[in-house]
Every structure is written in structure tokens, then in C-alpha cells.
Scaffold this active site. Sequence first.
Site, PDB file in Angstrom:
ATOM      1  N   SER A 219      22.390  75.056 -32.713  1.00 55.25           N
ATOM      2  CA  SER A 219      21.290  75.298 -33.821  1.00 55.25           C
ATOM      3  C   SER A 219      21.200  76.873 -33.620  1.00 55.25           C
ATOM      4  CB  SER A 219      20.087  74.547 -33.362  1.00 55.25           C
ATOM      5  OG  SER A 219      19.131  74.523 -34.562  1.00 55.25           O
ATOM      6  N   ASP A 448      23.010  67.165 -41.352  1.00 57.42           N
ATOM      7  CA  ASP A 448      22.144  67.960 -40.482  1.00 57.42           C
ATOM      8  C   ASP A 448      21.101  68.245 -41.397  1.00 57.42           C
ATOM      9  OD1 ASP A 448      20.938  69.930 -38.699  1.00 57.42           O
ATOM     10  OD2 ASP A 448      22.689  69.728 -37.714  1.00 57.42           O
ATOM     11  N   HIS A 479      20.457  66.359 -36.095  1.00 61.67           N
ATOM     12  CA  HIS A 479      20.608  67.727 -35.895  1.00 61.67           C
ATOM     13  C   HIS A 479      21.781  67.586 -34.955  1.00 61.67           C
ATOM     14  CE1 HIS A 479      20.139  71.880 -35.800  1.00 61.67           C
ATOM     15  NE2 HIS A 479      19.140  72.076 -34.879  1.00 61.67           N
TER      16      HIS A 479
END
Length: 510
Positions: A219, A448, A479
Site C-alpha cells: 500500500s 483492490d 487490498h
Amino acid sequence: MTHRKTVVRGAAVAAATSLLLAGAGTAGATAPAATDRPVWSPCPPPTAAQGGGDAPGVGWECATLAVPLDYAHPQGRRIGLALIRHAATGPGKRIGSLIYNFGGPGGSGVATLPGFGSTFSTLNTRYDLVSFDPRGVGGSAPVSCFTGPQTDAYNQVDSTPDTPAEAEQFMDVTQAFAAACEKKSGALLPHLTTTNVARDLDRIRAAVGDAKLNYYGFSYGTELGGTYAHLFPQKVGRAVLDGVMNPDENYTDGALYQLKGFQLALDNFAKACVAGSYVCPIHRSTPAQVEQLLTDVVAHLDQHPARTADGRMLNDSLALSAMAHTLYSASSGWPALARAVSSYANWEDPTALMALADSATGRDDKGHYDNGNNIFSATSCADYGVPQTTDDIRQQLPAYRKASPLFGEQFAWALNQCTYWPVKGATDHMEVSAKGAPPILVIGNAGDPATPYGGAEVMARRLGKGVGVLVSWKGGQGHCSYGKGSACIDGKADDYLLNGKVPAYGTNCP
């Protein structure tokens, strides 16, 4: 992400803290003193700023590394970075350390890594698993702003204002939050950029004795990894960027881009509910009807906040944060959202939705918050922040509403987070060109929510020819990708990190 009135914590692995596994604990352990070289010792329990919980137990060691606060004056004030590691277990020859960043900005690596010990057990055979709290986070000179009760009050302010008075109140509380951060942590704030975190990462690499950085970034950790590769291309070893932020997006466009990812995930959640892909107590005939139920719940809470058994109030802002938070995980989050909405669908029991909101905002059952909200604003604003007035936001509202009828307004109003911030954005977007670096794996997940798939394609190109190697999980949900159920993704990453085998550019996993 979701801690302030932003729906998501910009690409944190927000669900990570909910996956932590309690260890056996280490009685009497205290945080290590900051030194120029790590002095490893048993880990203490995570602090409130790190999210709380039990000590990670046997095999985990902690240290505190001293680094310059201001790299322009490296002999000046120093701060301590909290580190954690689990030594390589064997069999096989130890490669070095594999350093993780779990996202945010604002995620505590010290609190998060032990919960993924079993997920990374194959990699742990030949790597020391290492993570850290980035500067400003958790145990690393944490940014302090509101108290717990003040944050509770902050979260009661409507983050989707319907009237001029509500808009003024929302702007006022955002200004008060920025003022509190400056008052309590003003000396830190100019130095909390991702560029400085990348410089810290290089200090950690050297401190653990590695000539090259072996790295896994999830991320926001992909932004950090791309920044590191740009600054230190010759020092990159084997690196994986997973759940990739789009390096071309600026502050306002990036929020809208991310919003579309959340709407895609919401659509997938609703379709799976109708299809019976998980136990879904809010099953309806069409996905649109499922989404309409969530919209109805939020609208009802906007007019009639619900009181929980402990006297707290669940409003529409907290409900939206809870809903977005659950979209990070298809396996656990989607069923949890369906159950929570079902329990409140007759305007009855808000307990489950409030629990999800607490998880999203980093609140424990004693009313303590981690400091992820603080550092999310601090780093986001220092990196790219652009002040947005009420008029600016209102001009953008139609596009945000169109992109997501459920989440659009909260995303748009969250653009105000840097309006009063004392540190202005240093750049328009991240720079990740890394000529001279070895191949870097860039993993994109087609489903995602927080870091839409297109970011992986852009990152792979921007890293440069022969550097960015795109691997796609076309069937992914939730995610990031590693450890989410794709043997193909896990195998490609493991083979690269353990054996140096680089997959073909454009490899697709089903």
C-alpha cells in the site's frame, strides 16, 4: 486508512491491526533505548500509539535506532525509530533481512508484523523478518494531536455536511485538529515526508548489516519503496511493491481515483452477496438493492444517530468509515459488514457497526486511539497537501458523488485535511524513476479498493525499463495480494525473494 474524516487511511493495510495475533507475552520488557546500532532485546507490549495489545512473544526482538530528525543537519537533533525482527529460522542459507512497511502512512510495523508471522514463514526461513514504525508513528517520535475524548468528539462532527452551518463546523474542527498537532508536535511536522522515511529506511538497511535493501512494501509502502528506489537505485536488492499507489496522481485527483476503487469494491461486495459467495444476511434480488440498503442506513444515521450500550453515538460519518474499512478484506470484511448492517437494518442495534468503526479509526475499548490519524495527515500534507476551501470542495462534489453515491461526499470533504496544516506539500506527485536499480516486482490486484489496479501499471512503467516488473492478480479482491489466497501470487513473490527468479513482465495470475 480511515482515521480522520478520510474514509480510508490512504492506502494503509488498514485491516492489518485487526489480524494481529496475541503472543505469549514478555513480562517486564521495556522499550529499548535509542542507539546508532540496534541492540535487540525482548519486545514490550505495543503502546497505545501503536494500537495496544500483548507483547509478541517468543522469537521477536525489538530495538530503537537513532536517526537525524533533519537530514539537512545530520549532526543535530536525533529521534528513535522503533524496530522489530524475527531471526531467520532455516533451513537454507540466510540471505539477509527483509524489511516490511505495511502502509498508511501511519501503520505501526512493530505492532503489525508479528500478526503475519505465519503468512511470511516461508520467507522467514532465509530472511530475518524486520519492520519498523516510521518517523511520527507509534514508537518512533509519535505525532500527538487530540486526546482520546477530543477524538471521540471530533468523530461526532458530520463529515458529509448538508448545511452551511455543518460545513463551517467541519472546517472548524479540522482547523482545531491541525492547531493541536502543531502545538504538541510542531518541531516534528516539517520532517515527516516520505523522502525522509526513505532516508530512514536506508539507515535501517545499514544498521542490520545489509549492503542492499531487501524490501516488501504494501500500500503506502509502495510509495515508500518507489521513493527509496529513486533516491538509492544502486542500493536496491530484491524489492516487492504490493497494492500499488499511482505515482502520477496528485492530491485531489488521487482521492477521486481512489474513490473509484472503493466503489468497485462495493459493487463486488454487493454482487457476491446476491450470488451467495459468502453468508450474507442482507441478501437482496440485485446488487443495487444491497447498496441501497447501505445508503439507507447511512441516511438514517445522518438524521438519527444511534446510541450504543456504553452511551456513545454512532453517526453517519462513523458508519461510512466502518463500511469502507471492511472493503479491505473480502474474506473477513465483507461478511462482517453484512452482519453489522443486518443487525442495524431495522434501526435497532448499532453495536456491530460501532465496533467496525472503532477498528477503522484505531480506537480501543478503553477510548485510546493509535496515532495513525495524526501521521496520515502529517505525511500526506507534507508530501502533496493542497489547501482546499469550502468552495473548492463544493465545486468537486458532483464528480465525487457520481463516482460513488455512498462514499463520494465523505471523500470530497476529506480534502480539507491540509487546508489549515502548518506544513505545505513539497511536491505534486511522487518521483519513482529508478534507472540503474535491479528488477522490482510490482503486484497489482484487479479488485483492490484502496490502491486501484491501474497504479501498478503506472508504477511499473515509471520505475523504468528493466526495473518495474508487473505481475497482476486478475481475480483478486480486497487490498493487496500476498497471503490473500493466490498460490500463484505467493509463489511468484517467494521465488523472486528467495531465489532471485524474476517473472516475465505482465505475468497474470488467475
